[in-house]
Scaffold this active site. Sequence first.
Site, PDB file in Angstrom:
ATOM      1  NE  ARG A   1       8.133  17.377 -12.289  1.00 45.66           N
ATOM      2  CZ  ARG A   1       8.225  18.545 -11.657  1.00 45.66           C
ATOM      3  NH1 ARG A   1       8.163  18.592 -10.330  1.00 45.66           N
ATOM      4  NH2 ARG A   1       8.366  19.663 -12.327  1.00 45.66           N
TER       5      ARG A   1
ATOM      6  CB  SER B   1     -19.067   8.658  -8.966  1.00 46.94           C
ATOM      7  OG  SER B   1     -20.275   8.970  -8.281  1.00 46.94           O
TER       8      SER B   1
ATOM      9  CB  CYS C   1       0.064   4.663 -17.504  1.00 51.41           C
ATOM     10  SG  CYS C   1      -0.311   4.309 -15.768  1.00 51.41           S
TER      11      CYS C   1
END
Length: 351
Positions: free
Chosen positions: A48, A140, A16
């Site tokens: 958010r 992918s 992250c």
Amino acid sequence: MKEEIRLTEFSHGAGCGCKIAPQVLEDILKSESAIPSFSNLLVGNESRDDAAVYDLGNGTAVISTTDFFMPIVDDAFDFGRIASANAISDVYAMGGTPLMAVALLGWPVNDLPPSLAQQVLEGARAICAQAGIPLAGGHSIDTKEPMFGLAVTGTVKLEQLKKNNTAQEGDVLFLTKALGVGVLSTAQKRKVLQPEHQPQMIEQLAALNKIGEALGKIPGVHAMTDVTGFGLAGHLVELAGGSNLSADLYYGKIKQLEGVAGYISHRVVPDSTFRNWNSYSSKIGFGKGVNVMEAFSLLPDPQTNGGLLVAVSPGSAGEVAELLKSSGLEAFAEPIGVLTAAGEKVITVKA
């Protein structure tokens, strides 16, 4: 002898910590276009929050979320586990139950063997099985850096839905995991991570936040979010500020992973820590007795699959503490802060 492939050497970011800084994200999400209103959309971009939530009209809502990033560990199987647990956490952070997931894979096929990508998917399947959901498909593409994550669908009863902007004055704050995985992953990338510190990092990174589903059933839990790329400080700014409140954060009550303070003292800190801090430092003040240098490095530390930050009414704090203890999280059964009336600073860090 075949040379071991280190996935973290093929990416510029980690977990992250790849997230775009909060202030930059604000600029990206701005729109001058008229945004249509959807009455059944209970949670969208405006708050958010951790996931989108859509009312099905029968007392339940569907939760939809996606999360992906570049490797935070070198082992492909663990990378798949960590990225999957992180994505599923968004459903738990809303108080929901995950239903299924689909995979998002970006792979540099000319630089890394397909067998490693297969191991990433095996790790994802293992975590999905642990969560009791299928890995039902995916997509992918060929990319310059390896990336992986999930799009996850879940459900929640409307009365159990938890948002990140519905806290109330007087609520106490719990955090269900220790801080410092950003620091430890940076130490790993720089090849200075001590062997004894790696197992705890992997264990926490791959641990599902399933307790969020149980927390959603407690009416006194007023707000909840998971702590990820913006660090504890950034996500608390969102929770407190979004609820038109401020927060007193008790630094001495916050748990750190073993070894983190030592790495911080040697300036082993992710670059994104500084980007995070620059985005919201004006909203944070420090009281007397706080180790400001350490706090400056720890509170904005980008967490991958971090703990749940929970705002709880004082009357339900005991129930939440008992739930944490019975779930093997007794180390986190003590509040780390309290929400107050809105003041000059959104967060005041106290000793």
